[in-house]
Enzyme design. Structure first.
Site, PDB file in Angstrom:
ATOM      1  N   ASN A 248       0.860  -1.190   0.000  1.00 56.63           N
ATOM      2  CA  ASN A 248       0.000   0.000   0.000  1.00 56.63           C
ATOM      3  C   ASN A 248       0.893   1.236   0.000  1.00 56.63           C
ATOM      4  O   ASN A 248       2.113   1.131  -0.007  1.00 56.63           O
ATOM      5  CB  ASN A 248      -0.947  -0.025   1.209  1.00 56.63           C
ATOM      6  CG  ASN A 248      -0.170  -0.140   2.505  1.00 56.63           C
ATOM      7  OD1 ASN A 248       0.624   0.713   2.847  1.00 56.63           O
ATOM      8  ND2 ASN A 248      -0.373  -1.258   3.213  1.00 56.63           N
ATOM      9  N   ASP A 317      -3.728  -6.557   4.779  1.00 56.30           N
ATOM     10  CA  ASP A 317      -4.658  -7.493   5.421  1.00 56.30           C
ATOM     11  C   ASP A 317      -4.596  -8.880   4.793  1.00 56.30           C
ATOM     12  O   ASP A 317      -4.938  -9.864   5.439  1.00 56.30           O
ATOM     13  CB  ASP A 317      -6.087  -6.947   5.340  1.00 56.30           C
ATOM     14  CG  ASP A 317      -6.246  -5.718   6.227  1.00 56.30           C
ATOM     15  OD1 ASP A 317      -5.645  -5.704   7.321  1.00 56.30           O
ATOM     16  OD2 ASP A 317      -6.945  -4.771   5.824  1.00 56.30           O
ATOM     17  N   LYS A 327      10.130 -15.577 -11.127  1.00 55.37           N
ATOM     18  CA  LYS A 327       9.256 -14.572 -11.740  1.00 55.37           C
ATOM     19  C   LYS A 327       8.182 -15.272 -12.565  1.00 55.37           C
ATOM     20  O   LYS A 327       8.509 -16.095 -13.426  1.00 55.37           O
ATOM     21  CB  LYS A 327      10.103 -13.652 -12.629  1.00 55.37           C
ATOM     22  CG  LYS A 327       9.288 -12.524 -13.229  1.00 55.37           C
ATOM     23  CD  LYS A 327      10.146 -11.644 -14.127  1.00 55.37           C
ATOM     24  CE  LYS A 327       9.269 -10.592 -14.786  1.00 55.37           C
ATOM     25  NZ  LYS A 327       9.935  -9.945 -15.899  1.00 55.37           N
ATOM     26  N   PRO A 346      -2.324 -12.075   9.813  1.00 56.71           N
ATOM     27  CA  PRO A 346      -2.682 -11.821  11.216  1.00 56.71           C
ATOM     28  C   PRO A 346      -2.862 -10.328  11.448  1.00 56.71           C
ATOM     29  O   PRO A 346      -2.242  -9.514  10.759  1.00 56.71           O
ATOM     30  CB  PRO A 346      -1.462 -12.344  11.987  1.00 56.71           C
ATOM     31  CG  PRO A 346      -0.343 -12.325  11.016  1.00 56.71           C
ATOM     32  CD  PRO A 346      -0.949 -12.546   9.661  1.00 56.71           C
TER      33      PRO A 346
HETATM   34  N1  CTP Z   1      -3.457  -3.406  12.017  1.00 59.67           N
HETATM   35  C1  CTP Z   1      -2.556  -4.387  12.347  1.00 59.67           C
HETATM   36  N2  CTP Z   1      -2.528  -5.551  11.621  1.00 59.67           N
HETATM   37  C2  CTP Z   1      -3.371  -5.720  10.587  1.00 59.67           C
HETATM   38  C3  CTP Z   1      -4.272  -4.708  10.229  1.00 59.67           C
HETATM   39  C4  CTP Z   1      -4.287  -3.544  10.961  1.00 59.67           C
HETATM   40  O1  CTP Z   1      -1.783  -4.220  13.287  1.00 59.67           O
HETATM   41  N3  CTP Z   1      -3.328  -6.862   9.896  1.00 59.67           N
HETATM   42  C5  CTP Z   1      -3.528  -2.206  12.847  1.00 59.67           C
HETATM   43  C6  CTP Z   1      -3.001  -0.961  12.182  1.00 59.67           C
HETATM   44  O2  CTP Z   1      -1.636  -0.743  12.473  1.00 59.67           O
HETATM   45  C7  CTP Z   1      -3.881   0.104  12.812  1.00 59.67           C
HETATM   46  C8  CTP Z   1      -5.188  -0.580  13.074  1.00 59.67           C
HETATM   47  O3  CTP Z   1      -4.888  -1.962  13.114  1.00 59.67           O
HETATM   48  O4  CTP Z   1      -3.374   0.538  14.068  1.00 59.67           O
HETATM   49  C9  CTP Z   1      -6.267  -0.332  12.058  1.00 59.67           C
HETATM   50  O5  CTP Z   1      -5.766  -0.538  10.772  1.00 59.67           O
HETATM   51  P1  CTP Z   1      -6.689  -0.264   9.498  1.00 59.67           P
HETATM   52  O6  CTP Z   1      -5.894  -0.535   8.265  1.00 59.67           O
HETATM   53  O7  CTP Z   1      -7.359   1.062   9.633  1.00 59.67           O
HETATM   54  O8  CTP Z   1      -7.839  -1.320   9.675  1.00 59.67           O
HETATM   55  P2  CTP Z   1      -7.978  -2.831   9.337  1.00 59.67           P
HETATM   56  O9  CTP Z   1      -7.855  -3.632  10.584  1.00 59.67           O
HETATM   57  O10 CTP Z   1      -7.073  -3.201   8.223  1.00 59.67           O
HETATM   58  O11 CTP Z   1      -9.521  -2.929   8.913  1.00 59.67           O
HETATM   59  P3  CTP Z   1     -10.217  -2.459   7.545  1.00 59.67           P
HETATM   60  O12 CTP Z   1      -9.348  -2.927   6.439  1.00 59.67           O
HETATM   61  O13 CTP Z   1     -11.521  -3.139   7.620  1.00 59.67           O
HETATM   62  O14 CTP Z   1     -10.349  -0.973   7.643  1.00 59.67           O
END
Ligand code: CTP
Length: 437
Positions: A248, A317, A327, A346
């Site tokens: 990202n 995620d 590749k 996780p």
């Molecule tokens: N976070 C994490 N590990 C993940 C996803 C998120 O530690 N796999 C933490 C991020 O560092 C942040 C918080 O969770 O502090 C929220 O992250 P965000 O990207 O806003 O949310 P998601 O949990 O990914 O949920 P969604 O994609 O539904 O918004």
């Protein structure tokens, strides 16, 4: 043992007259002062004043001292600390960039002893993203930034930008001398004995305020001294094949600013960072990782030992289920590329915070495009966080930018913060965490 020596740098600012009081305060505490001025500073206070106060020659031009062709080096070497008060936005910017185009900035570059700057300027100049970035960069390199105070400014504006109180500046300088002596980091008078706090400084020394952050005290607070802080930052990258990955746009700037600010406030900081193009902040232990699973593994030990954990990382995620170790080729591997299967990663924050101790404080960030506050509140509960910093993301918002607009969401309610630089936001978030304790 000889008395310690502080080089006082004076730059072109209406607050330059207060440098005289700073010199007097340091002298009362048993410090020998030398003064270096920029040419613009001489428009506000004459070198004669400082010569009379210090009984030392006052340095202005790079080539003024015919007897010493490398005056900047000898000035740098003679001092046990270099304090620039007041420090204009221009001089802070030059030092942050390593520009050395006059005696004062050249001496700053040549100085190996502790460098302190006390910024003073108009509120808009102070809050400008460029200035905040420069100050954050300097803090990250170990320069002590004695935060400007708030109030009525000479230009008629009201806000942050006033030179910190004289006793705060003197206290911070005496502190730096003491610490430099303890670590042997002084550049000047060999064996110089830093004074016990005298007359001024003692009550105003940094750290005197246990609860207020820099924003509240106007001092470089050491309110996190003795605490351990863990920060996750940056994106994670999830390999698809030997040359491609899913990731990202996270730049890591927010997490790095938080780590730098926590270290500047005295904390012992571990930063678990995904791949970013940022320098490690000074004094911060950095553990570099690539994937979400690596981030979770790397964060376990620092989290277990942390008093405060802040999760700013934009963790991917999902990850490709079966990354190829070569590749993947157009044509031959079309079917595999079209059918990339993703499996869930996780949740680093939720996994660790589920087991948090009662005395730990956990902060999450919520990056949202819709229903920012509703989603933040849900994340506060589902991720076992004590505070969620919620922000809108999307085109030109938050990711990669130098400023951010957020809401602080905790059990007590929601607080909206104004748009501010990530460096200023880092301190605001740390203030909020301190308020939770
Ligand atoms: N976070 C994490 N590990 C993940 C996803 C998120 O530690 N796999 C933490 C991020 O560092 C942040 C918080 O969770 O502090 C929220 O992250 P965000 O990207 O806003 O949310 P998601 O949990 O990914 O949920 P969604 O994609 O539904 O918004």
């Amino acid at each position: 043992m000889s008395e310690p020596c502080v080089l006082v740098g004076v730059t072109g600012c209406i607050a330059a007259y207060k440098s005289c009081e700073v010199v007097r305060g340091l002298q009362k505490a048993g410090v020998r002062c030398k003064v270096v001025m920029t040419e613009h500073a001489c428009e506000f206070v004459g070198p004669t004043t400082f010569r009379a106060l210090t009984h030392e020659p006052v340095a202005v031009g790079l080539f003024d001292d015919a007897s010493d062709p490398i005056h900047h080096v000898s000035l740098a070497q003679e001092c046990d600390a270099f304090l620039i008060a007041p420090c204009t936005a221009n001089v802070a910017a030059k030092i942050a960039c390593g520009i050395a185009d006059d005696l004062l900035t050249t001496t700053a570059l040549a100085t190996t002893s502790p460098l302190l700057i006390a910024p003073a300027m108009n509120v808009h100049m102070y809050e400008a993203a460029a200035t905040q970035e420069n100050l954050a960069r300097l803090r990250g390199r170990g320069v002590r930034v004695i935060e400007a105070g708030e109030g009525y400014l000479a230009c008629g504006d009201v806000g942050r930008g006033r030179l910190a109180d004289v006793d705060v500046i003197v206290g911070a300088t005496l502190d730096a001398l003491r610490e430099a002596r303890a670590t042997g980091a002084t550049g000047g008078c060999e064996g110089a004995e830093p004074p016990a706090c005298a007359a001024v400084g003692e009550s105003a020394a940094p750290g005197a305020s246990a609860s207020a952050g820099p924003a509240a005290s106007g001092a470089p607070a050491r309110d996190l001294a003795g605490l351990r802080v863990m920060v996750t930052a940056g994106p994670t990258v999830e390999p698809l094949d030997a040359v491609r990955y899913l990731s990202n746009y996270s730049s890591g700037k927010m997490g790095y600013a938080l780590a730098a600010a926590a270290a500047a406030r005295g904390a012992q900081v571990t930063l678990v960072s995904g791949p970013v193009a940022l320098e490690a902040p000074a004094g911060v232990d950095v553990i570099r990782v690539k994937t979400a699973r690596e981030m979770l593994d790397a964060a376990r030990a620092p989290f277990a030992g942390a008093d405060i954990a802040v999760f700013t990382a934009a963790v991917a995620d999902f990850r490709p289920a079966r990354p190829a170790d070569r590749k993947l080729k157009k044509g031959a591997d079309d079917a595999a590329l079209r059918a990339v299967e993703l499996v869930e990663n996780p949740d680093v924050l939720a996994t660790l915070a589920r087991e948090k101790r009662a005395d730990q404080r956990v902060v999450g960030f919520a990056a949202e495009t819709d229903d920012v506050l509703g989603n933040a509140r849900r994340k506060l509960a589902s991720k076992h966080a004590d505070l969620v910093v919620a922000n809108e993301v999307g085109e030109g918002r938050a990711f990669g930018t130098d400023d951010n607009k957020v809401w602080l969401v905790d059990a007590a309610g929601t607080r909206e913060l104004p748009l501010m630089s990530k460096a200023a936001l880092a301190d605001a978030v740390l203030d909020a965490i301190v308020g939770l304790r």
